[in-house]
Enzyme design. Structure first.
Site, PDB file in Angstrom:
ATOM      1  N   GLU A  72       0.816  -1.220   0.000  1.00 16.60           N
ATOM      2  CA  GLU A  72       0.000   0.000   0.000  1.00 16.60           C
ATOM      3  C   GLU A  72       0.849   1.270   0.000  1.00 16.60           C
ATOM      4  OE1 GLU A  72      -0.562  -2.632   1.916  1.00 16.60           O
ATOM      5  OE2 GLU A  72      -2.639  -3.271   1.610  1.00 16.60           O
TER       6      GLU A  72
ATOM      7  N   PHE B  74     -12.020  -7.258  13.597  1.00 15.78           N
ATOM      8  CA  PHE B  74     -10.913  -7.713  12.760  1.00 15.78           C
ATOM      9  C   PHE B  74     -10.539  -6.636  11.746  1.00 15.78           C
ATOM     10  CE2 PHE B  74      -9.430  -9.999   8.890  1.00 15.78           C
ATOM     11  CZ  PHE B  74      -8.203 -10.401   9.405  1.00 15.78           C
ATOM     12  N   GLN B  75      -9.263  -6.316  11.687  1.00 15.75           N
ATOM     13  CA  GLN B  75      -8.718  -5.294  10.781  1.00 15.75           C
ATOM     14  C   GLN B  75      -9.383  -3.932  10.965  1.00 15.75           C
ATOM     15  OE1 GLN B  75      -8.443  -7.090   6.812  1.00 15.75           O
ATOM     16  NE2 GLN B  75      -6.410  -7.849   7.381  1.00 15.75           N
TER      17      GLN B  75
ATOM     18  N   LYS C  14     -17.805  -0.796   5.682  1.00 15.09           N
ATOM     19  CA  LYS C  14     -18.275  -1.816   4.742  1.00 15.09           C
ATOM     20  C   LYS C  14     -19.800  -1.763   4.540  1.00 15.09           C
ATOM     21  CE  LYS C  14     -17.645  -6.535   3.376  1.00 15.09           C
ATOM     22  NZ  LYS C  14     -16.611  -7.484   3.051  1.00 15.09           N
TER      23      LYS C  14
ATOM     24  N   MET D 229      24.205   8.858   2.387  1.00 15.26           N
ATOM     25  CA  MET D 229      24.012  10.132   3.078  1.00 15.26           C
ATOM     26  C   MET D 229      24.306   9.989   4.575  1.00 15.26           C
ATOM     27  SD  MET D 229      23.552  13.216   2.612  1.00 15.26           S
ATOM     28  CE  MET D 229      22.592  13.900   1.266  1.00 15.26           C
TER      29      MET D 229
HETATM   30  C1  LIG Z   1      12.289   5.690   5.304  1.00 13.49           C
HETATM   31  C2  LIG Z   1      13.575   6.364   5.649  1.00 13.49           C
HETATM   32  N1  LIG Z   1      14.404   5.791   6.560  1.00 13.49           N
HETATM   33  C3  LIG Z   1      15.575   6.386   6.882  1.00 13.49           C
HETATM   34  C4  LIG Z   1      15.936   7.557   6.313  1.00 13.49           C
HETATM   35  C5  LIG Z   1      17.243   8.243   6.695  1.00 13.49           C
HETATM   36  N2  LIG Z   1      18.140   8.299   5.525  1.00 13.49           N
HETATM   37  C6  LIG Z   1      18.257   9.400   4.754  1.00 13.49           C
HETATM   38  S1  LIG Z   1      19.283   9.187   3.449  1.00 13.49           S
HETATM   39  C7  LIG Z   1      19.640   7.620   3.928  1.00 13.49           C
HETATM   40  C8  LIG Z   1      20.592   6.787   3.132  1.00 13.49           C
HETATM   41  C9  LIG Z   1      20.073   6.420   1.794  1.00 13.49           C
HETATM   42  O1  LIG Z   1      20.896   5.399   1.255  1.00 13.49           O
HETATM   43  P1  LIG Z   1      20.767   4.998  -0.256  1.00 13.49           P
HETATM   44  O2  LIG Z   1      19.364   4.720  -0.596  1.00 13.49           O
HETATM   45  O3  LIG Z   1      21.733   3.919  -0.545  1.00 13.49           O
HETATM   46  O4  LIG Z   1      21.182   6.346  -1.008  1.00 13.49           O
HETATM   47  P2  LIG Z   1      22.618   7.076  -1.000  1.00 13.49           P
HETATM   48  O5  LIG Z   1      22.596   8.089   0.091  1.00 13.49           O
HETATM   49  O6  LIG Z   1      23.653   6.028  -0.782  1.00 13.49           O
HETATM   50  O7  LIG Z   1      22.695   7.707  -2.349  1.00 13.49           O
HETATM   51  C10 LIG Z   1      18.952   7.284   5.108  1.00 13.49           C
HETATM   52  C11 LIG Z   1      19.063   5.999   5.796  1.00 13.49           C
HETATM   53  C12 LIG Z   1      15.025   8.133   5.396  1.00 13.49           C
HETATM   54  N3  LIG Z   1      15.264   9.308   4.815  1.00 13.49           N
HETATM   55  N4  LIG Z   1      13.884   7.500   5.058  1.00 13.49           N
END
Ligand SMILES: Cc1ncc(C[n+]2csc(CCOP(=O)(O)OP(=O)(O)O)c2C)c(N)n1
Ligand SMILES: [Mg+2]
Length: 577
Positions: free
Chosen positions: A53, A115-116, A165, A474
């Site tokens: 979803e 339920f749900q 529903k 990042m």
């Molecule tokens: C759902 C979610 N969880 C955690 C984060 C924190 N976060 C921001 S950037 C990042 C790293 C992203 O890694 P990747 O997808 O490999 O991209 P890269 O930075 O290596 O280009 C994280 C964990 C987020 N923004 N969103």
């Protein structure tokens, strides 16, 4: 007028969605919405089955951002409904119109832990613009009309319609209203003569003016008007992440992205401007940095449809609640043609001195920035670029020359990893004609990879580019710069973990999972690029093939996003390498 035919609530919903202009419905079935699904086979719109979803809501979001029309999705009660929350929050932060229909247990069972059962009205309140719990089938057509109205008027946003529903089963002869009139929501707004005059005077009097353009420029369809004003009065334009594409970056007046990873020229322009015209922005902390140091020498005029964002983060000299396009059209005749040679020369010097650039770190290793440049070259800047969240997102913002509105789709406010793959699918279903390229990190791609099969199934010509640096780049960057290189929890694969120890020494590293195999298992055409000399040809062949493609690019894991203005810091603290 004869009495309308009686239909079930479920049928009335489907008919109302069609009346509201729905062309594509995204979603996932379950017990609490089976009556509605039963009516979809004969619906005059397409249904697209996601695989989670969250994916379905991001698809509706990508569809909405690309097309400018609301995205619509339908999910079941309980876990189906709660799985939408991240998607709703993402759309809510970025002002994206979505209608999210959730099933609910029968009215008589609400509050019994049936339920749900999940209290979707309660749970979604903080992440939606508005929500409805529908009590009777007779209310359905009107509720749908109101939901579309609310989602698209004023600052756009997601609206939830929770339908028990028994309401779906009940019979009704209610018809879709011709007009919507809401007692308590009147977002229509226009500037007064006095405000228009004041704004024109501020623009005409400024020596060092700056336009700061955000997502509101794109939402209001005002890109052409911004360009006209900028050129007439010779005003440079900096954009937020959400505003990328609102001003053509090939134009010498363009400063590109402002803020944490914005250009030095853009950020210094904020610091030295004497007047800032903020259009459809909300002064996010990612742009302003340290508030007490922000734009200290400038009078700020802020134009936004959302009154609550005016003066929220930054004191404004003139706040105008108005639609950006409407306002620019009336202010135009009062603005004098002007030249700001000295100011533009200064900015040109900043651009020359510190361009957004990068240096190769190893001759045999692809720099991630060059992946974005390759996409720009392959599509001649015409791609509809969708990103996930992380370093690759910022490089996509920096190294693609954005030039059209609704062609850069990215989770800005929420920064939702997992957005890229499904949003690109939604954008492709909006069918704008331009090639859709999704740029994802190896981390984010794993969050919603299951949606890839939807692109394959619908034969969507999307190219998914996985920028694989074998880490949560990042996070790794912040750990390198601010946490003493303690790469805790940011290396993605077990093999990659060994690479972590060598991250600063050599470049022999491994990567997991195998995205090529994974993509092939989902039915996509997939290739991996490691050699910098092959990057351009692989990317352009993938995009040209018009098939669902995945290109895994193995890139330099040590690359960082620069420039960087650390959060909450003033402009002088920007780091460049
Ligand atoms: C759902 C979610 N969880 C955690 C984060 C924190 N976060 C921001 S950037 C990042 C790293 C992203 O890694 P990747 O997808 O490999 O991209 P890269 O930075 O290596 O280009 C994280 C964990 C987020 N923004 N969103
Ligand atoms: Mg990564």
């Amino acid at each position: 007028m004869g009495k309308a035919k009686e239909v079930s609530g479920a049928q009335a919903l489907v008919d109302s969605l069609a009346k509201a202009g729905t062309e594509v419905l995204f979603g996932y079935p379950g017990g609490a919405v089976l009556d509605i699904f039963n009516c979809l086979t004969d619906a005059p719109f397409q249904f697209v089955l996601g695989r989670h979803e969250q994916g379905s809501v991001h698809m509706a979001d990508g569809y909405a951002r690309a097309s400018g029309k609301p995205g619509v999705c339908l999910v079941t009660s309980g876990p189906g409904a709660t799985n939408t929350i991240t998607g709703l929050a993402t759309a809510n932060m970025d002002g994206v119109p979505i209608i999210c229909i959730t099933g609910q247990v029968p009215l008589s069972q609400i509050g019994t832990d049936a339920f749900q059962e999940a209290d979707m009205v309660g749970i979604s309140r903080a992440v939606s613009k508005h929500n409805f719990l529908v009590h009777s089938a007779d209310e359905l057509p009107e509720t749908v009309a109101e939901a579309f109205y609310i989602a698209t008027h004023g600052k756009p946003g997601p609206v939830v319609i929770d339908i028990p529903k028994n309401v779906q089963k009940a019979m009704t002869s209610a018809t879709y209203p011709e007009r919507v009139s809401l007692r308590a929501y009147h977002p229509e707004c226009s500037a007064s003569q006095g405000e228009v005059q004041k704004l024109a005077k501020l623009i005409n009097d400024a020596d060092r003016p700056l336009i700061y353009a955000g997502g509101g420029v794109i939402a209001s369809g005002a890109a052409k008007d911004v360009a006209a004003l900028a050129r007439k009065a010779e005003i440079p334009v900096a954009t937020t992440l959400m505003g990328l594409g609102s001003f053509d970056e090939h134009d010498p007046l363009a400063l590109g992205l402002a803020g944490m990873h914005g250009s030095w020229a853009a950020n210094l322009s904020f610091h030295e401007a004497d007047f800032i015209l903020a259009l459809g922005v909300r002064f996010s902390d990612r742009v302003t940095g340290k508030l007490s140091e922000y734009a200290r020498h400038a009078k700020i005029a802020h134009v936004d449809v959302d009154a609550s964002s005016i003066g929220k983060n930054v004191p404004t000299f003139l706040g105008i609640q108005a639609d950006v396009k409407d306002l620019l059209r009336v202010v135009d005749s009062r603005v004098h043609a002007a030249k700001h040679g000295a100011w533009l020369a200064k900015i040109a010097e900043w651009k020359r001195k510190r361009p957004v650039a990068y240096k190769p770190m190893h001759e045999k290793v692809i720099m991630p920035q060059s992946v974005i440049e390759a996409i720009d070259r392959a599509t001649e800047g015409e791609a509809l670029l969708v990103t996930d969240v992380g370093q690759h997102q910022m490089w996509a913002a920096q190294f693609f020359r954005h030039n059209q509105p609704r062609h850069f789709l990215s989770s800005g406010g929420m920064g939702t990893m997992g957005y890229g793959i499904p949003a690109a699918i939604g954008a492709a279903l909006a069918n704008t004609g331009d090639p859709v390229v999704a740029v994802c990190g190896d981390g984010g791609a794993q969050m919603t990879f299951e949606e890839l099969v939807v692109a394959v199934e619908h034969k969507l010509p999307v190219t998914f580019v996985v920028v694989n640096n074998s880490c949560l780049g990042m996070v790794r960057q912040w750990q390198e710069l601010f946490y003493g290189k303690n790469y805790s929890g940011s290396i993605l694969s077990v093999k990659g973990r060994a690479a972590n120890e060598r991250l600063d020494q050599d470049l022999k590293y491994d990567y997991l999972p195998d995205f090529v195999k994974l993509a092939e298992a989902h039915g996509a055409v997939a290739r991996r690029v490691i050699d910098p000399a092959k990057l351009d040809s692989v990317i352009s062949e993938a995009i040209r093939s018009r098939k669902t493609n995945l290109v895994e690019v193995i890139v330099e894991p040590r690359a960082n996003v620069y420039p960087m203005q650390p959060g909450g810091q003033p402009i002088g603290s920007m780091i460049f390498e």
